[in-house]
Design a protein around this motif. Sequence first.
Motif, PDB file in Angstrom:
ATOM      1  N   ILE A  87       0.840  -1.202   0.000  1.00  0.00           N
ATOM      2  CA  ILE A  87       0.000   0.000   0.000  1.00  0.00           C
ATOM      3  C   ILE A  87       0.873   1.250   0.000  1.00  0.00           C
ATOM      4  O   ILE A  87       0.567   2.229  -0.682  1.00  0.00           O
ATOM      5  CB  ILE A  87      -0.988  -0.013   1.193  1.00  0.00           C
ATOM      6  CG1 ILE A  87      -2.036  -1.106   0.951  1.00  0.00           C
ATOM      7  CG2 ILE A  87      -1.654   1.348   1.372  1.00  0.00           C
ATOM      8  CD1 ILE A  87      -2.967  -1.351   2.122  1.00  0.00           C
ATOM      9  N   GLY A  88       1.986   1.213   0.723  1.00  0.00           N
ATOM     10  CA  GLY A  88       2.924   2.338   0.719  1.00  0.00           C
ATOM     11  C   GLY A  88       3.471   2.628  -0.668  1.00  0.00           C
ATOM     12  O   GLY A  88       3.552   3.781  -1.101  1.00  0.00           O
ATOM     13  N   VAL A 101      -9.888   5.457  -0.578  1.00  0.00           N
ATOM     14  CA  VAL A 101     -10.844   4.858   0.364  1.00  0.00           C
ATOM     15  C   VAL A 101     -10.619   3.349   0.433  1.00  0.00           C
ATOM     16  O   VAL A 101     -10.527   2.773   1.524  1.00  0.00           O
ATOM     17  CB  VAL A 101     -12.301   5.192  -0.029  1.00  0.00           C
ATOM     18  CG1 VAL A 101     -13.292   4.403   0.810  1.00  0.00           C
ATOM     19  CG2 VAL A 101     -12.552   6.698   0.104  1.00  0.00           C
ATOM     20  N   ALA A 102     -10.524   2.699  -0.714  1.00  0.00           N
ATOM     21  CA  ALA A 102     -10.322   1.240  -0.748  1.00  0.00           C
ATOM     22  C   ALA A 102      -9.038   0.849  -0.026  1.00  0.00           C
ATOM     23  O   ALA A 102      -9.043  -0.045   0.838  1.00  0.00           O
ATOM     24  CB  ALA A 102     -10.298   0.738  -2.190  1.00  0.00           C
ATOM     25  N   LEU A 103      -7.951   1.508  -0.371  1.00  0.00           N
ATOM     26  CA  LEU A 103      -6.668   1.169   0.251  1.00  0.00           C
ATOM     27  C   LEU A 103      -6.627   1.568   1.722  1.00  0.00           C
ATOM     28  O   LEU A 103      -6.008   0.882   2.542  1.00  0.00           O
ATOM     29  CB  LEU A 103      -5.520   1.811  -0.518  1.00  0.00           C
ATOM     30  CG  LEU A 103      -5.318   1.280  -1.939  1.00  0.00           C
ATOM     31  CD1 LEU A 103      -4.207   2.053  -2.646  1.00  0.00           C
ATOM     32  CD2 LEU A 103      -5.032  -0.208  -1.943  1.00  0.00           C
ATOM     33  N   GLY A 104      -7.305   2.649   2.090  1.00  0.00           N
ATOM     34  CA  GLY A 104      -7.392   3.033   3.503  1.00  0.00           C
ATOM     35  C   GLY A 104      -8.132   1.996   4.327  1.00  0.00           C
ATOM     36  O   GLY A 104      -7.739   1.678   5.454  1.00  0.00           O
ATOM     37  N   VAL A 157     -11.309  -4.576  -0.161  1.00  0.00           N
ATOM     38  CA  VAL A 157     -10.930  -5.462  -1.264  1.00  0.00           C
ATOM     39  C   VAL A 157     -12.032  -5.482  -2.323  1.00  0.00           C
ATOM     40  O   VAL A 157     -11.751  -5.398  -3.521  1.00  0.00           O
ATOM     41  CB  VAL A 157     -10.611  -6.878  -0.751  1.00  0.00           C
ATOM     42  CG1 VAL A 157     -10.531  -7.880  -1.884  1.00  0.00           C
ATOM     43  CG2 VAL A 157      -9.311  -6.867   0.044  1.00  0.00           C
ATOM     44  N   VAL A 158     -13.287  -5.576  -1.909  1.00  0.00           N
ATOM     45  CA  VAL A 158     -14.400  -5.577  -2.874  1.00  0.00           C
ATOM     46  C   VAL A 158     -14.418  -4.260  -3.648  1.00  0.00           C
ATOM     47  O   VAL A 158     -14.582  -4.251  -4.877  1.00  0.00           O
ATOM     48  CB  VAL A 158     -15.753  -5.840  -2.174  1.00  0.00           C
ATOM     49  CG1 VAL A 158     -16.926  -5.549  -3.095  1.00  0.00           C
ATOM     50  CG2 VAL A 158     -15.808  -7.278  -1.666  1.00  0.00           C
ATOM     51  N   LEU A 159     -14.224  -3.140  -2.958  1.00  0.00           N
ATOM     52  CA  LEU A 159     -14.187  -1.843  -3.630  1.00  0.00           C
ATOM     53  C   LEU A 159     -13.031  -1.790  -4.631  1.00  0.00           C
ATOM     54  O   LEU A 159     -13.200  -1.318  -5.760  1.00  0.00           O
ATOM     55  CB  LEU A 159     -14.076  -0.713  -2.609  1.00  0.00           C
ATOM     56  CG  LEU A 159     -14.000   0.704  -3.160  1.00  0.00           C
ATOM     57  CD1 LEU A 159     -15.201   1.027  -4.049  1.00  0.00           C
ATOM     58  CD2 LEU A 159     -13.902   1.705  -2.015  1.00  0.00           C
ATOM     59  N   ALA A 160     -11.861  -2.290  -4.250  1.00  0.00           N
ATOM     60  CA  ALA A 160     -10.704  -2.294  -5.159  1.00  0.00           C
ATOM     61  C   ALA A 160     -10.998  -3.130  -6.407  1.00  0.00           C
ATOM     62  O   ALA A 160     -10.669  -2.726  -7.527  1.00  0.00           O
ATOM     63  CB  ALA A 160      -9.467  -2.820  -4.437  1.00  0.00           C
TER      64      ALA A 160
END
Length: 182
Positions: A87-88, A101-104, A157-160
Amino acid sequence: MTDEPVAGRRSAGHVLLVLAVIAVLAVVVDQLVKEVSTNELVEGEPVKILGGLIYLSLLRNSGAAFSLGTGYTWVFPLVTVAVVAWIGVMARKLRSVPWAVALGLVLGGALGNLGDRLFRAPGFLQGHVVDMISLFGPYAKYFAVFNIADACLSVGVVLAVLLELTGRQRDGSRTPAKKKAP
């Protein structure tokens, strides 16, 4: 190539702030709910709420989702470190608020459960994750018992996946839909 702004693209600072706020909120809410749960719930005595839609059923899980990998508790913190590092790396080029938002959510969920692995009994790198939410019946009668961090991870994960499937890129651009052959 022009320097014109791409629709949906935001400044790096704005997007990283969204990612950080979502991740911090996820960790704080997760840890607060776990603290209240361990102080107020009793194992073996589920609490029925919303007419039985949700049961609060205190469990301590040494494994992953659905209690998989219970003998490999030490592996999960290592996986979490890899996810946080990924993620970084992704965040360096991130310009999309939906992706932030997804990664957060994924980051917050991963860090929420990492805290349990590091600081809860039986010890460092072997801590059991506190789970308490059971849908439609107590103690995973119909679905796995989970916590706020698990819910954040799942939604993130679903959002991504949805963002990928709809062509939304992490840089804020959007890939055009491919035309089907006649």
